[in-house]
Design a protein around this motif. Structure first.
Motif, PDB file in Angstrom:
ATOM      1  N   PHE A 154      -2.619   5.980   3.110  1.00  0.00           N
ATOM      2  CA  PHE A 154      -2.696   5.325   4.421  1.00  0.00           C
ATOM      3  C   PHE A 154      -2.423   6.302   5.545  1.00  0.00           C
ATOM      4  CE2 PHE A 154      -0.928   2.519   7.781  1.00  0.00           C
ATOM      5  CZ  PHE A 154      -2.058   1.774   8.011  1.00  0.00           C
ATOM      6  N   LEU A 155      -1.274   6.962   5.517  1.00  0.00           N
ATOM      7  CA  LEU A 155      -0.923   7.893   6.590  1.00  0.00           C
ATOM      8  C   LEU A 155      -1.627   9.238   6.449  1.00  0.00           C
ATOM      9  CD1 LEU A 155       2.941   7.282   6.911  1.00  0.00           C
ATOM     10  CD2 LEU A 155       1.107   6.377   8.357  1.00  0.00           C
ATOM     11  N   GLN A 201       6.808   0.966   8.206  1.00  0.00           N
ATOM     12  CA  GLN A 201       8.034   1.443   7.556  1.00  0.00           C
ATOM     13  C   GLN A 201       7.635   2.213   6.314  1.00  0.00           C
ATOM     14  OE1 GLN A 201      11.570  -1.058   7.298  1.00  0.00           O
ATOM     15  NE2 GLN A 201      11.709  -0.539   5.131  1.00  0.00           N
ATOM     16  N   GLY A 256       8.847   4.053   2.940  1.00  0.00           N
ATOM     17  CA  GLY A 256       9.931   4.190   1.972  1.00  0.00           C
ATOM     18  C   GLY A 256      11.033   3.180   2.200  1.00  0.00           C
TER      19      GLY A 256
HETATM   20  P1  2BA Z   1       1.032   5.815   2.616  1.00  0.00           P
HETATM   21  O1  2BA Z   1      -0.136   5.291   1.859  1.00  0.00           O
HETATM   22  O2  2BA Z   1       0.785   6.923   3.582  1.00  0.00           O
HETATM   23  O3  2BA Z   1       1.707   4.566   3.353  1.00  0.00           O
HETATM   24  C1  2BA Z   1       2.774   4.746   4.287  1.00  0.00           C
HETATM   25  C2  2BA Z   1       3.275   3.403   4.769  1.00  0.00           C
HETATM   26  O4  2BA Z   1       2.242   2.739   5.497  1.00  0.00           O
HETATM   27  C3  2BA Z   1       3.649   2.443   3.625  1.00  0.00           C
HETATM   28  O5  2BA Z   1       4.981   2.664   3.236  1.00  0.00           O
HETATM   29  C4  2BA Z   1       3.402   1.085   4.243  1.00  0.00           C
HETATM   30  O6  2BA Z   1       4.515   0.660   5.015  1.00  0.00           O
HETATM   31  C5  2BA Z   1       2.240   1.335   5.208  1.00  0.00           C
HETATM   32  N1  2BA Z   1       0.938   1.004   4.611  1.00  0.00           N
HETATM   33  C6  2BA Z   1       0.383   1.513   3.504  1.00  0.00           C
HETATM   34  N2  2BA Z   1      -0.844   1.018   3.302  1.00  0.00           N
HETATM   35  C7  2BA Z   1      -1.066   0.164   4.318  1.00  0.00           C
HETATM   36  C8  2BA Z   1      -2.164  -0.668   4.688  1.00  0.00           C
HETATM   37  N3  2BA Z   1      -3.272  -0.723   3.949  1.00  0.00           N
HETATM   38  N4  2BA Z   1      -2.027  -1.411   5.813  1.00  0.00           N
HETATM   39  C9  2BA Z   1      -0.919  -1.370   6.565  1.00  0.00           C
HETATM   40  N5  2BA Z   1       0.149  -0.593   6.283  1.00  0.00           N
HETATM   41  C10 2BA Z   1       0.088   0.161   5.164  1.00  0.00           C
HETATM   42  P2  2BA Z   1       5.412   2.474   1.725  1.00  0.00           P
HETATM   43  O7  2BA Z   1       4.931   1.158   1.210  1.00  0.00           O
HETATM   44  O8  2BA Z   1       6.880   2.726   1.649  1.00  0.00           O
HETATM   45  O9  2BA Z   1       4.628   3.593   0.896  1.00  0.00           O
HETATM   46  C11 2BA Z   1       4.990   4.976   0.963  1.00  0.00           C
HETATM   47  C12 2BA Z   1       3.990   5.780   0.167  1.00  0.00           C
HETATM   48  O10 2BA Z   1       4.091   5.371  -1.212  1.00  0.00           O
HETATM   49  C13 2BA Z   1       2.534   5.524   0.528  1.00  0.00           C
HETATM   50  O11 2BA Z   1       2.148   6.343   1.604  1.00  0.00           O
HETATM   51  C14 2BA Z   1       1.816   5.884  -0.772  1.00  0.00           C
HETATM   52  O12 2BA Z   1       1.726   7.290  -0.920  1.00  0.00           O
HETATM   53  C15 2BA Z   1       2.795   5.364  -1.825  1.00  0.00           C
HETATM   54  N6  2BA Z   1       2.492   3.986  -2.245  1.00  0.00           N
HETATM   55  C16 2BA Z   1       2.988   2.846  -1.718  1.00  0.00           C
HETATM   56  N7  2BA Z   1       2.536   1.774  -2.382  1.00  0.00           N
HETATM   57  C17 2BA Z   1       1.741   2.224  -3.351  1.00  0.00           C
HETATM   58  C18 2BA Z   1       0.976   1.588  -4.392  1.00  0.00           C
HETATM   59  N8  2BA Z   1       0.950   0.240  -4.549  1.00  0.00           N
HETATM   60  N9  2BA Z   1       0.259   2.377  -5.234  1.00  0.00           N
HETATM   61  C19 2BA Z   1       0.286   3.726  -5.098  1.00  0.00           C
HETATM   62  N10 2BA Z   1       0.995   4.392  -4.151  1.00  0.00           N
HETATM   63  C20 2BA Z   1       1.712   3.646  -3.279  1.00  0.00           C
END
Ligand code: 2BA
Length: 118
Positions: free
Chosen positions: A45-46, A101, A103
């Motif tokens: 996402f980011l 948010q 992590g």
């Molecule tokens: P990112 O994908 O860069 O996501 C960073 C944060 O952005 C997430 O935090 C969440 O709060 C938000 N986010 C993610 N996808 C989104 C979307 N489609 N719409 C709106 N907001 C969204 P976290 O949930 O704490 O996740 C931190 C990192 O952990 C993620 O970085 C990703 O690298 C990993 N992650 C999280 N959930 C995952 C999953 N179900 N499967 C694989 N990796 C995951």
């Protein structure tokens, strides 16, 4: 034991953490004698760098591992400009800020069928 199936009763813990928490968490895991692998990764996402840890542990160590992760990883708010990645040139370019948010840690726990060292 080398060259055999060491054990079932194990879990693979996949743990995604903020880069700023990586060193503190790794130090604590080493001190607590966990074995783990550190992989540089990035969030879908980011699209920013984060860190993925892989640790295969006996079931009776799982709670301690999760506790160490929880204590050493912090949730952070991050403001992002929400712009479509594939925005066409003809589409109006109107970035709008949103807060997410990140992590503390995102953790997956997976059953391990077999663990072998050769
Ligand atoms: P990112 O994908 O860069 O996501 C960073 C944060 O952005 C997430 O935090 C969440 O709060 C938000 N986010 C993610 N996808 C989104 C979307 N489609 N719409 C709106 N907001 C969204 P976290 O949930 O704490 O996740 C931190 C990192 O952990 C993620 O970085 C990703 O690298 C990993 N992650 C999280 N959930 C995952 C999953 N179900 N499967 C694989 N990796 C995951």
């Amino acid at each position: 034991m080398i060259g055999g199936i060491l054990s079932a009763n194990m879990k693979l813990v996949v743990c995604i953490v903020h880069n700023r928490d990586r060193n503190r968490l790794c130090d604590q895991l080493v001190k607590s004698e966990f074995k783990f692998t550190v992989i540089g990764s990035s969030g879908g996402f980011l699209r920013e760098g984060n860190t993925t840890l892989l640790s295969c542990v006996q079931d009776d160590k799982l709670d301690l591992l999760k506790q160490i992760i929880e204590v050493n990883c912090r949730a952070r708010e991050q403001v992002v400009n929400a712009v479509p990645y594939e925005s066409a040139a003809s589409v109006a370019f109107v970035p709008s800020a949103m807060t997410v948010q990140v992590g503390g840690a995102v953790v997956f726990v997976v059953e391990v069928n077999e663990f072998v060292r050769f």
